[in-house]
Design an enzyme around this catalytic site. Structure first.
Site, PDB file in Angstrom:
ATOM      1  N   SER A   1       0.825  -1.203   0.000  1.00 12.12           N
ATOM      2  CA  SER A   1       0.000   0.000   0.000  1.00 12.12           C
ATOM      3  C   SER A   1       0.863   1.259   0.000  1.00 12.12           C
ATOM      4  CB  SER A   1      -0.946  -0.036   1.199  1.00 12.12           C
ATOM      5  OG  SER A   1      -1.937   0.949   1.081  1.00 12.12           O
TER       6      SER A   1
ATOM      7  N   LYS B   1     -13.206   6.941  -9.102  1.00  9.07           N
ATOM      8  CA  LYS B   1     -12.520   8.226  -9.034  1.00  9.07           C
ATOM      9  C   LYS B   1     -11.260   8.139  -8.169  1.00  9.07           C
ATOM     10  CE  LYS B   1     -14.395  11.365  -6.473  1.00  9.07           C
ATOM     11  NZ  LYS B   1     -15.306  12.426  -5.965  1.00  9.07           N
TER      12      LYS B   1
END
Length: 444
Positions: A100, A141
């Site tokens: 991550s 998005k």
């Protein structure tokens, strides 16, 4: 003349020897592990500043992280890109990960190295986990934003753009050998000395601020370790989601127990301290305010059950509120990236459910009994003697001695009338160590 020439040569050699030693290159090594928070960014800033102040050849960060806050990650990326010293991200030790946010930080570094048995990638942004453990994926998005951000870091460093995009879009994770083959990293090294040996002579993948591309010179280096500050160690401990959750829960219990059983002051004092530490810890990786409110509401229901027993109604409401609050507590929300990885969430989910059940049982049975006992009038000690019948062993005129429950007590006649030895009396009042009695007539 020959001797003079030899002496001069020796002096010149000795003169330049310390200078040569002083030119020894310095490489700083620092460790960063755990969840990426704003405090982690502060540590990066301190490490980079130290390396810059001492004109180090490079700064090696041994990284092991499951990810963390997006804003903290971006700040670290900016710190690396503006560093005047090459920053090398080294995924170390064996078993470590750069997942991550850790992958973004690595991709922004001037050189990436990995130890065998480590992994890099898995950057898909998620909003959290549902109560059943399934992933709540971020909307397109947000996914597109982080994909573009990762692509930009890969393009700037000349690393594999396709693999970088897959880190985000497909949650791709690579081993050191796979990452090296895919041109995501530059070095696979067993340890820092091996890294220095293999990276010697390499050119940085990203221009160093104000210096352009730098060729690393590790031929003659001195390795210095940078240790984290004590405050960082404390915050790292507090910022562990499991630790902060336990501190928060125990702190609330301490406050409740102290307020429901006043007089000791220790439970509420310790509870307040632990509660503050728990909130501070959660503040470093973020938490969902709605989850915190639900936990507080659950505690209120538990207290209500203890004070006004409803045969389980408030207990059930408290249990549901407490568990739901805990499950959504660590979701950042608001379109942000979830901060607790899947393995951590699974552990937390089990801990939250078990804690909720234990609390419900405690308040349903244990705490209610404590409150009742605290409110009950004293039934032991001198007060229990009121109403008891005893026998006079020394004439009360009006004061003397009686025997009650096999014990001798100083006693006084209530109306002042004399009571003789052997007569029965009833205790009507306790005044300190003296019993006030009245004659009930007849021998006993």
């Amino acid at each position: 003349m020959r001797r003079i020439a030899v002496v001069i040569a020796v002096l010149v050699f000795m003169l330049f020897l310390p200078s040569s030693s002083a030119q020894k290159n310095v490489v700083y090594v620092a460790k960063v592990s755990g969840t990426i928070t704003e405090y982690t960014a502060d540590q990066f800033a301190r490490y980079i500043k130290t390396a810059e102040e001492h004109n180090a050849e490079a700064l090696i960060i041994e990284l092991n992280t499951p990810g963390g806050q997006g804003d903290a990650m971006m700040r670290i990326v900016s710190l690396i890109q503006n560093s005047t010293v090459p920053v090398i991200i080294y995924v170390y030790p064996r078993g470590a990960i750069a997942a991550s946010a850790g992958t973004y930080i690595a991709m922004a570094s001037h050189l990436i190295a990995m130890a065998p048995g480590t992994s890099i990638g898995a950057c898909e942004p998620i909003l959290g986990y549902a109560p059943n453990g399934s992933i709540i994926r971020a909307p397109a998005k947000i996914r597109n934003f982080y994909t573009a951000y990762m692509r930009s870091l890969a393009e700037e460093s000349g690393r594999n753009v396709t693999a970088a995009e897959k880190f985000v879009m497909e949650d791709l994770s690579l081993t050191p050998v796979e990452a090296l083959k895919a041109h995501v990293i530059e070095v696979v090294a067993d340890n820092v000395p091996d890294l220095l040996k293999k990276a010697n002579g390499m050119k940085t993948k990203i221009p160093v601020s104000g210096r352009g591309y730098v060729t690393l010179n590790f031929t003659n280096v001195e390795v210095k370790e940078l240790n984290p500050s004590l405050s960082y160690e404390i915050v790292t401990f507090l910022a562990n989601p499991a630790v902060s959750y336990i501190l928060l829960t125990v702190g609330m219990l301490g406050l409740i127990f102290g307020f429901l059983t006043p007089g000791w002051h220790v439970p509420e004092t310790l509870g307040a301290i632990l509660l503050v530490l728990g909130v501070i810890g959660m503040g470093y990786f973020g938490y969902n305010y709605a989850g915190l409110l639900l936990i507080v509401l659950g505690m209120v229901f538990f207290v209500a059950e203890a004070l006004t027993p409803t045969f389980g109604l408030f207990t059930v409401a408290g249990l549901v509120s407490f568990i739901l609050g805990g499950l959504i507590l660590f979701g950042k929300g608001g379109g942000g990236v979830y901060l607790v990885n899947e393995a951590t969430f699974r552990t937390l989910r089990l801990a939250i459910i078990v804690t909720g059940i234990l609390l419900a049982l405690f308040f349903l049975f244990g705490m209610a009994a404590v409150v009742k006992a605290h409110r009950r009038k004293p039934e032991t000690g001198r007060e229990e003697l009121v109403g008891e019948v005893g026998r006079v062993v020394e004439d009360l005129n009006p004061e003397g001695m009686i025997r009650v429950h096999g014990e001798l007590w100083r006693a006084i006649s209530k109306d002042g009338s004399p009571v003789r030895v052997g007569e029965a009396v009833k205790v009507v009042e306790v005044r300190g160590l003296t019993l006030v009695v009245e004659k009930i007539g007849g021998d006993r």
